[in-house]
Scaffold this motif. Sequence first.
Motif, PDB file in Angstrom:
ATOM      1  N   UNK A 117      38.117 -24.952 -24.397  1.00 59.86           N
ATOM      2  CA  UNK A 117      38.765 -23.967 -25.263  1.00 59.86           C
ATOM      3  C   UNK A 117      40.041 -23.394 -24.668  1.00 59.86           C
ATOM      4  N   UNK A 118      40.190 -23.466 -23.358  1.00 59.72           N
ATOM      5  CA  UNK A 118      41.396 -22.941 -22.725  1.00 59.72           C
ATOM      6  C   UNK A 118      42.623 -23.770 -23.080  1.00 59.72           C
ATOM      7  N   UNK A 119      42.408 -24.989 -23.571  1.00 59.71           N
ATOM      8  CA  UNK A 119      43.527 -25.859 -23.940  1.00 59.71           C
ATOM      9  C   UNK A 119      44.002 -25.633 -25.369  1.00 59.71           C
ATOM     10  N   UNK A 120      43.241 -24.853 -26.140  1.00 58.68           N
ATOM     11  CA  UNK A 120      43.651 -24.524 -27.500  1.00 58.68           C
ATOM     12  C   UNK A 120      44.649 -23.382 -27.479  1.00 58.68           C
ATOM     13  N   UNK A 121      45.599 -23.428 -28.365  1.00 58.79           N
ATOM     14  CA  UNK A 121      46.621 -22.390 -28.419  1.00 58.79           C
ATOM     15  C   UNK A 121      46.047 -21.039 -28.788  1.00 58.79           C
ATOM     16  N   UNK A 285      27.375 -27.808 -20.708  1.00 61.06           N
ATOM     17  CA  UNK A 285      27.712 -29.214 -20.537  1.00 61.06           C
ATOM     18  C   UNK A 285      28.014 -29.533 -19.073  1.00 61.06           C
ATOM     19  N   UNK A 286      28.016 -30.834 -18.748  1.00 58.80           N
ATOM     20  CA  UNK A 286      28.295 -31.270 -17.378  1.00 58.80           C
ATOM     21  C   UNK A 286      29.650 -30.759 -16.909  1.00 58.80           C
ATOM     22  N   UNK A 287      30.625 -30.819 -17.767  1.00 61.48           N
ATOM     23  CA  UNK A 287      31.925 -30.214 -17.487  1.00 61.48           C
ATOM     24  C   UNK A 287      31.862 -28.771 -17.986  1.00 61.48           C
ATOM     25  N   UNK A 288      31.814 -27.831 -17.049  1.00 61.12           N
ATOM     26  CA  UNK A 288      31.622 -26.431 -17.427  1.00 61.12           C
ATOM     27  C   UNK A 288      32.716 -25.910 -18.345  1.00 61.12           C
ATOM     28  N   UNK A 289      33.887 -26.558 -18.344  1.00 57.11           N
ATOM     29  CA  UNK A 289      34.964 -26.128 -19.241  1.00 57.11           C
ATOM     30  C   UNK A 289      34.605 -26.316 -20.707  1.00 57.11           C
ATOM     31  N   UNK A 290      33.654 -27.207 -20.968  1.00 61.58           N
ATOM     32  CA  UNK A 290      33.239 -27.477 -22.341  1.00 61.58           C
ATOM     33  C   UNK A 290      32.077 -26.585 -22.776  1.00 61.58           C
ATOM     34  N   UNK A 291      31.449 -25.898 -21.851  1.00 60.68           N
ATOM     35  CA  UNK A 291      30.235 -25.141 -22.164  1.00 60.68           C
ATOM     36  C   UNK A 291      30.505 -23.996 -23.131  1.00 60.68           C
TER      37      UNK A 291
END
Length: 537
Positions: A117-121, A285-291
């Motif tokens: 979500x940090x990659x969304x504007x 998720x395995x990649x915490x950025x997606x959690x």
Amino acid sequence: MKRYILFLLLLVSSAAFSQEEAWVYFNAKPNSQTYYDDPLSMLSQRALDRRLRQNIALDFKDIPIETAYINQIKASAGITVMAKSKWLNALHIRGTQADINALKLLSFVSKVDFANKSLDLTGRKIASEKVKSTNKKLETAVNYSYGISANQIQMLNGQILHQQNYTGSGKIIAVLDAGFPGVNTASTFQRLRDNNKILGGYNYVLRNPDFYAGVSHGTEVLSTMGGYKENVLVGTAPDASYYLFITEDDTSENPVEESLWVEAAEEADRLGADIITTSLGYFGYDNANYSHSYSDMNGTANYISRGAEIAFSKGMIVVASAGNEGNTSEKHIGGPADAVSVITVGSVTATKTLSSFSSIGPSYDQRIKPDVMAQGTAAVVSDVFGNIGTTNGTSFSCPIMAGTIACLWQAFPNKTNQEIRQLVLQSSDRYTFPNIQYGYGIPNFSLALNTALNVDSINKSDFLVYPNPTNSDIYFTLSKDINEAFLTVYSLLGQKVVERQISNQSSIVSLQSLHSGIYFYTLEASNLYKTGKIIKQ
């Protein structure tokens, strides 16, 4: 050497996460009219019949995604298409951040959402903590020898449905899970196979038709509904039919599983399924950025939860496990259990006490979740070899509930999914005082059956009052030729305690403020005057 191995692992990990997960949404479906003109090109006759029974019109969401859009995305540099959804008019894609962002320049793309979500504007909140995901009466009664599985059925009074020959016949349940090995060979499922009750399925994870694969979780789940071994295990819907879909990749946790779930739910709809049951939940998720974070559990933020809500809008009932995080720091339900219309099922023990592992509510927007409870501690299941044992989890309270719902719906095939859902909730033992652990409590399907039969009898009478006795609320249902009536409730001493104008065919009146005891009512209309007694418990 150890340093080298560690460095290599870090490189592999970094490379794996350089590929981002995202959803690309489209802004049109240019060939919509072609499909409206030929509905059978997008939905089976059974799916169309379900919509007709429930007065659900075809809409934009039913139209398949424009093929030209899919092909152009596939041809884009560095992009891999992982899943698709006509309901959401979106593709789940994988690629670098730059390659994904480049898709925004396409005229038919409305937006791109990154799983990170940090990659969304929009700068949506990032999850601060990773949380693992968890996995009418007939003359001849049916009396099964339930054996050790008796309690999980009788807790819900499901045996009353069975005794009246409501065993799920004619209903189709789609099971979305991690695998179904042994269903094609184990003796527990022989009855389903002999009666052609396994209608088909698909492995969405591997993109092949072998659904008798994967891990055994789905096999165990199916056994609580369709399993049959006399004097040992009888499922809650032994005569229902089943589609088996693998959407969960047991080797990793990745947002693509949410997209595979929605894709399978759409196929369940197309094939004409009545119920979707899913013992899957997504939070970390395995990649915490997606959690996800708890704030995402509002019924609309998660891709899977939006898909589940659309599934309900198409006339299906969706039943989901609450989750097994009750003993962790983040005890709340995940997706799709947070969806508004999903029947979210928590777990209790054989003695009806809360299972310590059962995830709790409310949803982030403070709705009651879980909705209902069933036995999930020491639930009786079959393994891939037909051996019968017990296991724990809301993974099993969920299908136990789903199968029983199928039997109730068999009894009232013309009722809508919303009406069946309400009957289940209304019959539950905490309906008037729900909480965040038990929701509305444990349903009583005998009560649901009788309530529905009484409501249907309105065609033969002027009005109906139910439930009576009541703990709190009472319903006054008028016949169709009565537009309004005036209700007065009196105490035993003749004091007026309630006065109410009833101006539609079914009105709910709260008696919560009244003390326990006996009350009398009068119901007056232009061509109606009725009196009766109400017992407030």
